[in-house]
Design an enzyme around this catalytic site. Structure first.
Site, mmCIF file in Angstrom:
data_model
loop_
_atom_site.group_PDB
_atom_site.id
_atom_site.type_symbol
_atom_site.label_atom_id
_atom_site.label_comp_id
_atom_site.label_asym_id
_atom_site.label_seq_id
_atom_site.Cartn_x
_atom_site.Cartn_y
_atom_site.Cartn_z
ATOM 1 C CB SER A 186 3.167 -0.405 -4.143
ATOM 2 O OG SER A 186 4.411 0.164 -3.939
ATOM 3 C CG ASP A 356 2.986 1.827 3.663
ATOM 4 O OD1 ASP A 356 4.181 1.804 3.295
ATOM 5 O OD2 ASP A 356 2.044 1.410 2.966
ATOM 6 C CG HIS A 389 4.453 -0.873 1.016
ATOM 7 N ND1 HIS A 389 3.812 0.317 0.746
ATOM 8 C CD2 HIS A 389 4.859 -1.347 -0.183
ATOM 9 C CE1 HIS A 389 3.843 0.549 -0.547
ATOM 10 N NE2 HIS A 389 4.467 -0.437 -1.136
#
Ligand SMILES: *[C@@H]1O[C@H](CO)[C@@H](O)[C@H](O)[C@H]1NC(C)=O
Ligand SMILES: *[C@@H]1O[C@H](CO)[C@@H](O)[C@H](O)[C@H]1NC(C)=O
Ligand SMILES: *[C@@H]1O[C@H](CO)[C@@H](O)[C@H](O)[C@H]1NC(C)=O
Length: 414
Positions: A186, A356, A389
């Protein structure tokens, strides 16, 4: 359709706030935050003690000073549980693991040892270092400032690129004398990409793995994404100024709840509309996650991320006025980070998920586009249709699907 865009970050926050609040609302469950939630904990009950040594691994707590005076906490797992597994008897290769925004290094350690990335890597013979970004619970020290002062929060991800990352790279390099494999998730991918594109760390970096890569963030057509990006840049700056952005604090939670009143924003279906529909999380792990996260960051960092969403470019923090930008950068617009300038022979592994919501497939495509001149044999790309994610850090099958690939990739870099 996966709802795209990073400033689903705000959604992410909403989710966390909404999940966390019921607990704190019923005073009795407060105690259940337990040892993991100890504020201002010392090394005694830090991440090593709560989450690593309990499983029989050696673990060291370290402190690393950045050039702008922040004192960052790091964990090192120097070896696996079964000693002697060091392949070929060579010195162990160091790996630096960098978490994303609003969480800290503990997010890598919430599953069982057989499922946690750092422990898997240690068991495979690597020397594992876990970073904790400034402002998170164990990295809230500074040589002269304290978190109660506004100046402590006067930074965005530019400073993570120019101070935090160099500090931890230098430290791991000085301790091990070896080039480092980097793993980011991320925001940990964005700061890595930005940093490597500026030629930083080039002499200390062996290869890089980016999970759920975040770089371009322009596919923000969900209602909440738009709203939050706008809100973050405008309202929140007015509301918070330069300050701590603490998702568990009252001010932030009131602000986030106000977002839910916008038309088209459904705060009851956040879990899937936000990080995406994670396929493979263990509910006890999610519970542990909620007890430990989210972690604070700076408002300026959130605003900078919102700018990245809004402006569709990867650039430095925008001071919002040409004259202010001129003062800070000598240009009326903030300088861009040019991802194409990452050395073309740097071995890169990218893994992204089809579900995601934060690392949207179309934005990943833009990232891959900017890497189109990369040496083909140095770029390995993995697409996981079902992953969202959080699956990349907490998925119960992430070892089989992703981590094995990373290990293989690192072992190939001789
Ligand atoms: C934050 O830092 C900038 C320089 O980067 C400075 O101009 C500004 O006054 C600082 N603000 C606060 C509240 O410390
Ligand atoms: C989920 O977590 C619990 C508690 O750590 C553990 O006992 C269980 O085996 C886990 N389930 C899976 C499928 O990994
Ligand atoms: C980024 O750098 C490449 C060359 O490395 C150049 O072709 C491209 O125009 C640059 N992009 C921007 C937006 O400046």
């Amino acid at each position: 359709m996966a709802p795209p865009g990073l400033l689903s970050l705000a959604v992410f926050l909403c989710l966390l706030v909404f999940l966390v609040e019921p607990h704190s609302a019923y005073g009795s469950s407060r105690g259940s935050f337990g040892r993991h939630n100890g504020a201002a904990a010392s090394a005694v009950n830090g991440i090593c003690a709560t989450s690593v040594t309990i499983y029989g691994y050696k673990c060291q707590e370290h402190e690393v000073k950045t050039q702008d005076g922040y004192i960052l906490n790091m964990q090192r797992i120097p070896q696996g549980r079964v000693v002697g597994g060091s392949a070929g008897g060579n010195k162990k290769q160091p790996i630096l693991i960098q978490h994303g925004v609003l969480v800290d290094g503990m997010t890598w350690l919430l599953n069982s040892p057989e499922q946690n990335l750092p422990m898997i890597l240690a068991d495979k013979g690597f020397d594992v270092w876990i970073a904790n970004t400034r402002g998170t619970r164990f990295s809230r020290k500074h040589v002269s400032l304290d978190p109660g002062q506004l100046e402590f929060w006067n930074w965005s991800w530019d400073e993570l690129v120019s101070y935090d990352l160099p500090a931890v790279f230098d430290f791991v390099f000085s301790q091990t004398g070896q080039k480092i494999h980097y793993i980011g998730h991320s925001l940990g991918t964005l700061i890595g990409l930005a940093s490597f594109s500026e030629g930083h760390q080039a002499d200390k970096l062996k290869s890089a793995a980016f999970l759920s890569p975040i770089a371009y963030l322009s596919h923000m057509n969900t209602a909440l994404g738009m709203v939050s990006a706008k809100a973050f840049v405008g309202e929140i700056t007015k509301l918070f100024g330069v300050a701590e952005f603490n998702p568990k604090g009252q001010k932030v939670s009131i602000f986030l709840k106000s977002l839910c009143n916008y038309p088209g924003v459904d705060c009851y279906d956040l879990l899937s509309s936000l990080t995406g529909k994670n396929c493979c999380l263990n509910s006890s792990t999610v519970e542990l996650f909620i007890k430990n996260e989210p972690q604070p960051t700076s408002t300026k960092n959130m605003v900078h991320l919102a700018q990245t969403v809004r402006d569709g470019v990867i650039a430095k923090y925008n001071y919002g006025r040409p004259d202010y930008n001129l003062m800070h950068y000598g240009e009326s617009k903030p300088p861009i980070y040019n991802i194409s300038n990452i050395p073309h022979d740097l071995p890169i592994f990218i893994s992204y998920g089809g579900k995601d919501a934060l690392s949207d497939v179309r934005d990943v495509q833009l990232l891959l586009d900017s890497l189109k001149f990369h040496d083909v044999d140095k770029l390995m790309i993995q697409y996981i249709k079902d992953y969202a994610h959080a699956d990349f850090i907490m998925g119960i099958n992430a070892n089989d699907i992703v981590y094995n690939q990373i290990v293989q990739f690192f072992k190939n870099q001789k």
